[in-house]
Enzyme design. Structure first.
Site, PDB file in Angstrom:
ATOM      1  N   GLU A 177       0.732  -1.187  -0.035  1.00  0.00           N
ATOM      2  CA  GLU A 177      -0.336  -0.285   0.114  1.00  0.00           C
ATOM      3  C   GLU A 177       1.310   1.311   0.387  1.00  0.00           C
ATOM      4  O   GLU A 177       1.121   1.710   0.792  1.00  0.00           O
ATOM      5  CB  GLU A 177      -1.112   0.007   1.274  1.00  0.00           C
ATOM      6  CG  GLU A 177      -1.901   0.753   0.727  1.00  0.00           C
ATOM      7  CD  GLU A 177      -1.694   1.928   2.433  1.00  0.00           C
ATOM      8  OE1 GLU A 177      -2.287   2.721   2.907  1.00  0.00           O
ATOM      9  OE2 GLU A 177      -0.838   3.349   1.747  1.00  0.00           O
ATOM     10  N   GLU A 186       4.715   8.071  -4.202  1.00  0.00           N
ATOM     11  CA  GLU A 186       5.842   6.793  -3.199  1.00  0.00           C
ATOM     12  C   GLU A 186       6.962   6.003  -3.870  1.00  0.00           C
ATOM     13  O   GLU A 186       7.035   5.369  -3.343  1.00  0.00           O
ATOM     14  CB  GLU A 186       5.367   5.979  -2.038  1.00  0.00           C
ATOM     15  CG  GLU A 186       3.831   7.164  -1.140  1.00  0.00           C
ATOM     16  CD  GLU A 186       3.515   6.625   0.059  1.00  0.00           C
ATOM     17  OE1 GLU A 186       3.535   5.366  -0.281  1.00  0.00           O
ATOM     18  OE2 GLU A 186       2.514   6.926   0.748  1.00  0.00           O
TER      19      GLU A 186
END
Length: 715
Positions: A177, A186
């Site tokens: 995630e 990310e």
């Protein structure tokens, strides 16, 4: 209170780019760079695996994690249910599972439970977490759930893992995630690429399974203000030019910005239907770059000020989904319905994003050509303008000094500019030959002083901008009628030995420190520290702008924010209570542990109601050196009934000695973040039943603010 040189985003504390904020030492050890906000000095703090006290708590770990978004993320019940359902659908029987960016280990524990009781003692699940403070917390959580022997924990980045060394063989299932509001920020793509090349079997199962990014063209005056300093400045009457047309000197970066778009729902006009931009398949190796051309039909007349974006996750092959779509457009959307969109639950860890556009007029039914490009870490947009289109004056190249959108909006705000201009003019009237020190990164203030006083000499410290700021001043000089020979280029160290310049008779600041957008309001007092250090170099009649600072506070109803910081008990039947103290939770706790101060744009924090009068809880006199301790007690009454969730704190800068020009950074001002301190438990207040007593103390040595409160009966 020490704060980060650059407070890590959730993404920076969860996977690959965590190494930017910290470096590795020996095994079980890392270094974290921390900066004193009052001096700007940085130091490396050593964090070790075994630095917990007898109760298993670590001061360093708590200080690093209490101000992050982990707690908000773990309180997102829709996210938790969606991942649990998808993992149960994907992990069916014994298999090797790799969890990248494991956080508290929640997804790993879900996988272990879905796998059932193992037939052998072999550990089948590997949880990889690179950020040591988070790794330490994961270890506590897994132990509390008796999962530490079923899950192999590794404190490394995933691209440091080696099959046969860290994991016994390639994994059959990847759960992860590693997503931010923009989706790719990310490092999702390089992480997946490495995993497919080195860590996963051929044709692995993945959670998530697929994702789609969506966008929508919108008109919004506030978003235009965030972007268009060029045209807004043309309307200013102060004669100061920060963004001359055609000169990309000061502006914003061309990137997506996270924003709670529901907070602007009354101000947004939809100019298109939602449209798909990119689809990503987690179950196959992703490409580093992709581009697509889109034809978008306008559904209303208007001006395109921004592209609003969000994403939809399909977490498994069965169709379990989760969306970050703004709630206010759900009724307009033809995107497939999902039981787990998360509507009605405010969340801060995943917002929508805004790509600020150049103000393109459109008419209903017009076709707009848009090019979208995806790199390894971001998605960018470019409008294809028709031949002969109007030049909107906005920059197509990157600016020399890239401000935050909020700061860019402030520099175009006529009220703020007028107040700063008048305060500067007023104070310069009384100084015949000014030698002015601008102690922060304010290019606006530097230019204002040079523009208003033709005899002034200027020393701009520019602690964050440095040489880039000086180059910007040089490029702006012809547009603002000053020459660079009036600017003394010195750093603070040189200043201490530059006695030939004479005494400084004006020390000024906005205050503003470039690159420090997550400071709490009182952490902007750095210029006061500079004033104290430089006391011997100030003239006896030196003037100061601002003259004083007032730290204000009020009681507030903020139910959505309070709920997002609520203490963790069981998350999908996994005990997370071990995380509460470290993550700075509030509510339902047996401990009297103080909650942290958190910086927020409170206007984006969901429903809000100010309940009390405003209290001045501290007053700072900048004409005097900084005291080691400032203390004050104040009482205010309640103006409205309701449930008090905590307090909002902000600074008001008194710019002149008479107190006629005051610049507020309060909750009604969108350009600044306020400080929020949540109560451990909400308190019901009536407009006349109770009064609030606040006692504040500020320690200059570490910028630590302490706030005590009492709810007193009104007799």
């Amino acid at each position: 209170m020490l704060s980060f040189l650059r407070k890590p985003r959730l993404s920076e504390l969860r996977h690959r780019v965590a190494a930017i904020a910290g470096g590795r030492g020996f095994a079980g050890q890392m270094f974290q760079l921390k900066t004193d906000p009052l001096t700007g000095k940085s130091e490396w703090v050593v964090i070790e695996v075994g630095d917990e006290d007898v109760n298993g708590n670590s001061t360093n770990t708590k200080s690093l994690l209490a101000n992050t978004l982990y707690l908000d993320m773990l309180n997102d019940s829709y996210r938790n249910k969606a991942f649990r359902r998808a993992i149960e659908n994907t992990v069916n029987g014994p298999c090797r599972v790799l969890d990248i960016g494991a956080g508290t280990g929640l997804l790993s524990m879900m996988a272990a439970r879905a796998m059932g009781v193992p037939d052998s003692q072999e550990v089948m699940i590997t949880a990889c977490e690179s950020y040591l403070p988070m790794f330490k917390l994961m270890r506590k959580v897994l132990r509390a759930n008796h999962m530490d022997r079923r899950i192999h924990m590794i404190n490394k980045r995933s691209d440091e893992l080696e099959v046969g060394v860290d994991i016994p063989s390639r994994a059959d299932v990847l759960v992860s995630e590693i997503l931010d509001s923009e989706f790719l920020g990310e490092g999702l793509i390089p992480t997946l690429q490495h995993a497919y090349d080195k860590l996963l079997v051929e044709n692995p199962r993945t959670v998530p399974y697929r994702a789609t990014t969506y966008a929508q063209l919108i008109e919004c005056k506030y978003l235009w203000e965030m972007n268009d300093l060029v045209n807004r400045e043309q309307q200013a009457s102060d004669g100061i030019h920060l963004a001359p047309r055609g000169m990309p000197l000061i502006g914003i970066k061309k990137q997506q910005y996270p924003l709670h778009c529901d907070a602007l729902k009354e101000e947004i006009k939809l100019l298109s239907a939602p449209f798909k931009v990119f689809e990503f398949e987690f179950w196959r190796r992703p490409e580093s770059f992709h581009e697509t051309k889109l034809q978008i039909k306008a559904i209303n007349d208007g001006t395109i000020h921004a592209i609003m974006s969000w994403w939809l996750l399909q977490l498994d092959a069965e169709g379990t989904t989760y969306s970050t779509e703004p709630e206010f457009i759900s009724s307009h959307s033809d995107i497939e319905e999902s039981s787990l969109h998360g509507y009605g639950q405010w969340r801060d860890h995943w917002k929508q994003t805004i790509w600020l556009a150049p103000g393109l007029p459109v008419v209903k039914d017009e076709q707009i050509e848009l090019c979208a490009s995806q790199s390894e870490t971001s998605i960018a947009y470019e409008f294809k303008f028709p031949i002969g289109a109007v030049d909107h004056g906005l920059f197509t190249s990157e600016c020399m000094v890239a401000l935050s959108p909020e700061k860019n909006a402030l520099y175009g705000d006529p009220s703020w500019r007028n107040s700063m201009h008048n305060a500067t003019k007023k104070i310069l009237r009384n100084i015949p030959d000014p030698l002015c020190l601008v102690a922060d990164d304010s290019i606006f203030l530097a230019i204002s002083i040079l523009h208003l006083s033709k005899t002034s000499r200027l020393i701009p410290l520019l602690p964050g901008l440095g040489s880039k700021g000086l180059q910007c001043l040089q490029n702006l000089a012809p547009f603002n009628n000053f020459t660079m020979d009036r600017i003394e280029i010195l750093n603070k160290g040189d200043l201490l030995s530059a006695q030939h310049l004479g005494k400084i008779n004006l020390l000024a600041a906005e205050p503003y420190y470039f690159g420090n957008s997550n400071l709490l309001p009182w952490e902007n007092l750095r210029f006061w520290k500079e004033r104290t250090v430089l006391s011997d170099f100030l003239s006896e009649d030196a003037q100061f702008m601002p003259c004083r600072g007032l730290l204000k506070a009020c009681a507030v109803y903020l139910p959505a924010l309070w709920k997002s910081r609520y203490c963790l008990n069981e998350i999908e039947q996994f005990d997370h209570s071990a995380a509460n103290n470290i993550l700075g939770a509030c509510g339902g706790l047996s401990t009297s542990e103080d909650t942290p101060f958190l910086p927020y744009f409170v206007w984006q924090c969901g429903e809000m109601k100010i309940l009390s009068e405003t209290a001045t809880i501290l007053e700072f006199d900048f004409s005097k050196p900084m005291r080691s301790l400032c203390w004050r007690k104040a009482q205010v009454g309640f103006e409205k009934s309701g449930k008090c969730n905590g307090f909002i704190l902000w600074m008001e800068w008194v710019m002149d000695a008479e107190g006629e020009i005051v610049l507020s950074t309060g909750p009604d001002k969108r350009h600044w973040k306020q400080g929020v301190k949540l109560l451990n438990e909400p308190v019901e207040v009536g407009d006349r039943e109770l009064k609030l007593e606040l006692e504040a103390s500020f320690e200059a040595s570490n910028a630590n603010l302490t706030l005590l409160h009492k709810f007193l009966k009104n007799y």
